[in-house]
Design an enzyme around this catalytic site. Structure first.
Site, short mmCIF file in Angstrom:
data_model
loop_
_atom_site.label_atom_id
_atom_site.label_comp_id
_atom_site.label_asym_id
_atom_site.label_seq_id
_atom_site.Cartn_x
_atom_site.Cartn_y
_atom_site.Cartn_z
N ARG A 122 1.07 -1.21 0.00
CA ARG A 122 0.26 -0.11 0.32
C ARG A 122 0.83 1.94 -0.23
O ARG A 122 0.87 2.16 0.72
CB ARG A 122 -1.10 0.45 1.44
CG ARG A 122 -2.34 -1.03 1.20
CD ARG A 122 -2.63 -1.74 1.05
NE ARG A 122 -4.29 -1.36 -0.21
CZ ARG A 122 -4.66 -1.91 0.38
NH1 ARG A 122 -5.07 -1.51 1.98
NH2 ARG A 122 -5.97 -1.65 0.13
N GLN A 127 -0.11 2.61 -6.25
CA GLN A 127 -1.25 2.56 -6.05
C GLN A 127 -1.60 2.26 -7.46
O GLN A 127 -3.15 1.59 -7.83
CB GLN A 127 -1.57 4.42 -5.86
CG GLN A 127 -1.96 3.85 -4.55
CD GLN A 127 -2.14 5.71 -4.21
OE1 GLN A 127 -2.06 6.62 -5.29
NE2 GLN A 127 -3.31 6.21 -3.01
N ASP A 130 -2.63 -1.28 -7.57
CA ASP A 130 -4.07 -1.92 -6.32
C ASP A 130 -4.84 -2.24 -6.81
O ASP A 130 -5.77 -1.83 -6.57
CB ASP A 130 -3.57 -0.66 -5.32
CG ASP A 130 -4.09 -1.31 -4.33
OD1 ASP A 130 -4.78 -2.16 -3.74
OD2 ASP A 130 -3.84 -0.48 -2.95
N SER A 133 -7.34 -1.59 -3.95
CA SER A 133 -8.28 -0.77 -3.76
C SER A 133 -9.24 -0.24 -5.08
O SER A 133 -10.71 -0.14 -5.23
CB SER A 133 -6.84 0.42 -4.21
OG SER A 133 -6.93 0.23 -2.97
N TYR A 228 -3.64 -0.67 7.27
CA TYR A 228 -4.50 -1.84 7.46
C TYR A 228 -5.19 -1.54 9.55
O TYR A 228 -4.14 -1.40 9.83
CB TYR A 228 -3.94 -2.96 8.23
CG TYR A 228 -4.49 -3.56 5.68
CD1 TYR A 228 -5.46 -3.74 5.18
CD2 TYR A 228 -3.36 -4.11 5.44
CE1 TYR A 228 -5.62 -3.98 4.14
CE2 TYR A 228 -2.92 -4.50 4.62
CZ TYR A 228 -4.23 -4.51 3.50
OH TYR A 228 -4.00 -4.39 2.13
#
Ligand code: NAD
Length: 382
Positions: A122, A127, A130, A133, A228
């Site tokens: 993360r 990103q 990812d 997400s 998290y």
């Protein structure tokens, strides 16, 4: 180097791992790209459309799997497909590894280098790769749209000659990627939105979307380096439930998205809390397939408990499959581009690289992620 993209094994999966717009990105690397006949069928994308972008259509998937250097998928492979792969082949897909230990062991035993999309770090740079997400964001959106369709009332306030309709009250539990998108969607539809998360850092994000952050003092909470949530103790969870009962009772729609990395989802909404809700109201449990945030929710089912509709559908991104596929295809192509050696025109896995090191779950016969390795060893020993 040959990349092969097989069709998804699950006939209910409407998403696809690669769309025509992404083919060019892979070909530009200098790869040879094969896709299985009918890959885009669920999205009504004909083979010819992929072909026009330069992909080669193949019908013998067993042979294509056996000859591929790189295999790209959306969901985990079938065990028998792993046995077909070449030693040293690279495989990239979602794997849901904590709940598929046998599969992880098989990938390692087959000497497959498995890049696991759930383990992409993360970080800001990662990103664009990812997939958790990108899919969570669409799941948050789809959860609200589904709830709005199932509930027996309108979401926005309406002033009519026959009277005023109060806005629906939506309560979002868990404000990660999915929760934030759910808040934004419910707000756009005119609902009154409240949200809660154990990570206090999200309060500002909730407020910036025009929703109200519900504060519940359960003592020390926190988050991991990856962002998290840390698991609460049973006492903390009990405090949380007591405080949340009132918000659930007042809500027309409750959407729960609370997850814990590598663990079953926390059980937050009890049977009593469901019983305290107005008949006709709706709960969407985005964590139904990882243990469920809501007592009574069933994975991939809609059940009615005391007049409250509890929706546990696990593949909500599949409700907006076109966009979800576009996002996923972009995530996986970005990952392949990242691990690609342009001069050699081949994947080169640099274990010093943070993204490779984080996401490479099996390599040269080893399971590399420590928590998963320990779990597989424990399972084998028992
Ligand atoms: P997630 O899917 O693991 O969990 C969803 C939410 O549930 C989280 O916000 C978590 O705090 C919450 N939760 C857990 N237990 C709870 C409980 N008992 N009660 C209420 N809520 C509970 O989370 P996610 O969507 O993957 O995101 C986690 C964090 O990582 C977020 O802060 C997100 O912004 C961040 N993130 C960063 C990047 C990046 O930097 N590249 C990418 C994605 C996510």
């Amino acid at each position: 180097m040959r990349i092969f993209v097989p069709r998804e094994a699950n006939p209910d999966e409407a998403r696809v791992p690669l769309i025509p717009a992404t083919v060019q990105k892979l070909l530009a690397l200098g790869a040879e790209l094969q896709i299985e006949q009918g890959l885009g069928q669920s999205l009504f994308i004909a083979d010819e459309v992929y072909e026009q972008t330069g992909a080669m259509i193949v019908s013998d998937r067993r042979q294509a799997l056996a000859e591929a250097d790189v295999v790209l998928r959306l969901n985990k492979p079938e065990l028998e497909d792993i046995a077909l792969l070449k030693r040293g082949a690279v495989h990239a897909s979602l794997l849901d590894p904590f709940r598929n230990l046998e599969l992880v062991t098989a990938l390692a035993a087959a000497q497959v280098s498995a890049l696991c999309m759930e383990l992409i770090p993360r970080t800001t740079y990662a990103q664009k790769m990812d997939a958790l997400s990108s899919q969570a964001s669409l799941a948050g959106y789809a959860a609200v749209i589904l709830a709005a369709e199932r509930i027996d009332k309108a979401l926005p306030m309406m002033t009519t000659p026959a009277g005023t309709i109060a806005p629906a009250r939506v309560f979002i539990v868990g404000v990660g990627v999915a929760g934030l998108q759910a808040i934004a969607t419910a707000k756009r539809l005119g609902a009154r939105v409240e949200a809660y998360d154990t990570r206090p850092v999200v309060e500002e994000q909730v407020a910036s979307l025009g929703a109200k952050f519900v504060k519940i003092d359960v003592g020390e909470t926190g988050q991991t380096e990856q962002g998290y949530a840390k698991a609460l103790t049973e006492e903390q969870l009990e405090l949380q439930r007591q405080a949340m009962a009132r918000f659930c009772a007042n809500a027309d729609i409750v959407i729960t998205t609370a997850q814990l990395f590598g663990r079953p989802a926390p059980r937050i909404i009890t049977a009593e809390m469901v019983a305290g809700m107005r008949p006709g109201s709706v709960i969407v449990d985005l964590a139904a397939s990882t243990g469920g945030n809501v007592t009574g929710s069933q994975p991939d089912e809609e059940v009615i408990v005391g007049g409250v509709r509890i929706i546990g559908l696990s593949n909500l991104p599949g409700h907006v499959a076109r966009d979800a596929s576009q996002m996923y295809a972009s995530n996986i192509a970005n990952l392949i581009e990242h691990v690609w050696d342009k001069e050699a025109k081949a994947v080169a896995l640099n274990l010093e690289d943070e993204i490779v090191s984080g996401s490479l779950l099996t390599h040269q016969g080893e399971i590399r992620e420590p928590m998963i390795k320990e779990l597989t060893e424990r399972t084998e020993a028992s």
